[in-house]
Scaffold this motif. Structure first.
Motif, PDB file in Angstrom:
ATOM      1  N   ALA A   1       2.443   6.467 -10.198  1.00 57.20           N
ATOM      2  CA  ALA A   1       2.683   7.227  -8.978  1.00 57.20           C
ATOM      3  C   ALA A   1       2.849   6.275  -7.808  1.00 57.20           C
ATOM      4  O   ALA A   1       2.540   5.084  -7.906  1.00 57.20           O
ATOM      5  N   THR A   2       3.311   6.806  -6.666  1.00 56.81           N
ATOM      6  CA  THR A   2       3.410   6.019  -5.438  1.00 56.81           C
ATOM      7  C   THR A   2       2.059   5.383  -5.122  1.00 56.81           C
ATOM      8  O   THR A   2       1.991   4.263  -4.617  1.00 56.81           O
ATOM      9  N   GLY A   3       0.983   6.096  -5.418  1.00 57.04           N
ATOM     10  CA  GLY A   3      -0.357   5.589  -5.138  1.00 57.04           C
ATOM     11  C   GLY A   3      -0.837   4.526  -6.112  1.00 57.04           C
ATOM     12  O   GLY A   3      -1.976   4.062  -6.007  1.00 57.04           O
ATOM     13  N   GLY A   4      -0.006   4.132  -7.085  1.00 62.19           N
ATOM     14  CA  GLY A   4      -0.355   3.025  -7.971  1.00 62.19           C
ATOM     15  C   GLY A   4      -1.050   3.431  -9.260  1.00 62.19           C
ATOM     16  O   GLY A   4      -1.153   2.628 -10.192  1.00 62.19           O
ATOM     17  N   TYR A   5      -1.533   4.668  -9.344  1.00 60.00           N
ATOM     18  CA  TYR A   5      -2.230   5.096 -10.556  1.00 60.00           C
ATOM     19  C   TYR A   5      -1.232   5.541 -11.622  1.00 60.00           C
ATOM     20  O   TYR A   5      -0.113   5.945 -11.314  1.00 60.00           O
TER      21      TYR A   5
ATOM     22  N   TRP B   1      -6.257   8.686  -3.477  1.00 54.59           N
ATOM     23  CA  TRP B   1      -4.923   8.802  -2.886  1.00 54.59           C
ATOM     24  C   TRP B   1      -4.627  10.249  -2.495  1.00 54.59           C
ATOM     25  O   TRP B   1      -4.096  10.521  -1.420  1.00 54.59           O
ATOM     26  N   GLN B   2      -4.994  11.182  -3.363  1.00 59.89           N
ATOM     27  CA  GLN B   2      -4.740  12.604  -3.094  1.00 59.89           C
ATOM     28  C   GLN B   2      -5.553  13.096  -1.885  1.00 59.89           C
ATOM     29  O   GLN B   2      -5.073  13.911  -1.097  1.00 59.89           O
ATOM     30  N   ILE B   3      -6.784  12.595  -1.753  1.00 58.42           N
ATOM     31  CA  ILE B   3      -7.619  12.981  -0.604  1.00 58.42           C
ATOM     32  C   ILE B   3      -6.970  12.484   0.694  1.00 58.42           C
ATOM     33  O   ILE B   3      -6.844  13.218   1.673  1.00 58.42           O
ATOM     34  N   GLN B   4      -6.538  11.223   0.668  1.00 59.29           N
ATOM     35  CA  GLN B   4      -5.971  10.616   1.883  1.00 59.29           C
ATOM     36  C   GLN B   4      -4.617  11.184   2.262  1.00 59.29           C
ATOM     37  O   GLN B   4      -4.324  11.392   3.433  1.00 59.29           O
ATOM     38  N   HIS B   5      -3.766  11.418   1.285  1.00 54.67           N
ATOM     39  CA  HIS B   5      -2.371  11.768   1.583  1.00 54.67           C
ATOM     40  C   HIS B   5      -2.039  13.235   1.399  1.00 54.67           C
ATOM     41  O   HIS B   5      -1.049  13.715   1.937  1.00 54.67           O
ATOM     42  N   LYS B   6      -2.835  13.948   0.626  1.00 52.55           N
ATOM     43  CA  LYS B   6      -2.493  15.356   0.334  1.00 52.55           C
ATOM     44  C   LYS B   6      -3.595  16.327   0.754  1.00 52.55           C
ATOM     45  O   LYS B   6      -3.447  17.538   0.554  1.00 52.55           O
ATOM     46  N   GLY B   7      -4.692  15.806   1.297  1.00 51.18           N
ATOM     47  CA  GLY B   7      -5.764  16.689   1.747  1.00 51.18           C
ATOM     48  C   GLY B   7      -6.515  17.386   0.633  1.00 51.18           C
ATOM     49  O   GLY B   7      -7.143  18.427   0.844  1.00 51.18           O
ATOM     50  N   VAL B   8      -6.453  16.831  -0.573  1.00 44.56           N
ATOM     51  CA  VAL B   8      -7.188  17.431  -1.703  1.00 44.56           C
ATOM     52  C   VAL B   8      -8.688  17.341  -1.429  1.00 44.56           C
ATOM     53  O   VAL B   8      -9.179  16.355  -0.860  1.00 44.56           O
TER      54      VAL B   8
END
Ligand SMILES: [Zn+2]
Length: 419
Positions: free
Chosen positions: A132-136, A182-189
């Motif tokens: 993914a873009t986030g590297g994972y 990454w999801q917390i920072q960029h997608k508000g999860v």
């Protein structure tokens, strides 16, 4: 039964039969308000259960994608991905969910649960084809989120992932935590620890105004060996203090699984992930999670088999208490389900009455080992959908073709009256 009761029952039965046309050979009709759909998605790669609640809220429980090498036998598992090897399991799951949610303009998964940290429930980063873009690595749950947004994730380890032992060196958990951050920072999860005993951590229709019409309750039964007592939101721990134990004596990953129960009116569904209840000789009694859970769950209409129906699951105490009318086997390996497990499931000495058993994905090796009992199964392959009608009084089991994305119904069983 009096004549008036019989008449009322017949009218209900007929309305349940005729309201929503579902026919073999036709695609599954889209979900309607008031229905509870439970999709056991078969990718051949582990568990993925997707639920749509009577208000349209959704929950994904697990998104398996097994590692390409079998660490049990050190041989390639060679299990073909369903429907084809063109995509990884996570992408197929996301595409299935988008179809199931096609009544929504902007489909999203409201809640996701990762029951425990094994590849067949969360995805393995080993040999994952893409990042993914986030590297994972994109695998299992991390791949699902690439195609469809997830709003809240519940698991057994957040935030430190240190019980019963540190998971800092676990490649799956490390990849998953990069994904979460990454999801917390960029997608508000939002990420939360799943908490045993609660019935309000997954907020669906039961807690809203619609709740009187569509009474749904999701009860968090167990996680990390902490189980609901059956009173209020109280819990107790099955596991002893770990301090005096050697690490080899710690609870294993399966024993820490998340278990929950869903009620919709009279309808009950139990999901225990990979908990176990049949002990190896010499193992302490607290390794049996099924027996203490059985007492608080009581009878259910539908059960998702524990641990894929592997030999250490589905003990007599659990079956005698749950007495499921319908059982779904999330099978993907040659040991799923064990023949002895099927013998227990079909045993009228453990509980009397009819029962229908559906498997998502029986391998030929499993069929050989199971022998004549194979013929008693209602399904050997397919997405197994439980569709509960509005109010929860009736439900059906629909087996969908898993060789393509058409949602074509292969078989319909029921309607069954909820008990
Ligand atoms: Zn598993």
């Amino acid at each position: 039964m009096q004549v008036s009761q019989l008449l009322a029952f017949t009218v209900l039965f007929l309305s349940a039969t005729n309201t929503f046309a579902q026919q073999v050979g036709e695609p599954l009709p889209v979900w309607q308000t008031g229905q509870l759909d439970i999709h056991h998605i078969n990718t051949g790669q582990g568990n993925a259960t997707f639920l749509v609640f009577p208000d349209g809220a959704s929950l994904l429980v697990d998104a398996g994608a097994i590692s390409p090498l079998d660490w049990r036998t050190n041989k390639p598992r060679n299990i073909p991905i369903k429907p084809t090897n063109e995509r990884q399991a996570g992408e197929w799951i996301a595409r299935y969910i988008r179809t199931a949610l096609r009544f929504k303009a902007n489909p999203a998964i409201d809640y996701a649960i990762i029951t425990h940290f094994h590849d067949d429930h969360m995805g393995s980063p080993i040999n994952a084809a893409r990042r993914a873009t986030g590297g994972y690595a994109l695998t299992g749950i991390t791949e699902v989120a690439e195609y469809i947004p997830i709003r809240k994730i519940l698991d057994r380890g957040w935030p430190d992932y240190a019980y019963p032992r540190s998971l800092a060196n676990d490649s799956m958990v490390t990849n998953y935590r990069r994904f979460l951050n990454w999801q917390i920072q960029h997608k508000g999860v939002v990420v939360e620890p799943f908490q045993a005993g609660r019935n309000n951590q997954i907020m669906v229709v039961g807690q809203s105004k619609l709740g009187q019409e569509y009474p749904v309750e999701i009860r968090n039964l167990a996680v990390n060996g902490r189980i609901w007592t059956g009173t209020g939101n109280e819990t107790r721990s099955l596991f002893p203090d770990l301090t005096p134990l050697k690490p080899t004596e710690y609870p294993n990953e399966n024993m820490c699984s998340i278990a929950f129960q869903i009620r919709y009116g009279d309808f009950d569904y139990f999901s225990g992930a990979d908990i176990q209840g049949v002990l190896q000789f010499g193992t302490p009694a607290w390794h049996d999670i099924e027996t203490p859970l059985a007492k608080v769950v009581g009878s259910v209409d539908v059960q998702l088999l524990d641990h894929h129906g592997y030999a250490d699951s589905e003990n007599g105490a659990l079956l005698a208490s749950l007495r499921p009318r319908v059982l779904v086997i999330p099978s993907w390996a040659s040991s799923h389900p064990g023949r002895d497990v099927l013998e227990r499931i079909f045993s009228e000495q453990i509980y009397s009455g009819e029962r229908d058993v559906f498997a998502t994905n029986l391998l030929d090796e499993a069929k050989t080992a199971i022998g004549d009992l194979v013929h008693r199964l209602k399904s050997e392959s397919g997405h197994i959908v439980i569709r509960v009608e509005p109010g929860g009084k009736f439900y059906r089991v629909l087996v969908l073709d898993d060789t393509n994305e058409s949602f074509t119904i292969k078989a319909i069983c029921g309607p069954y009256p909820s008990r």
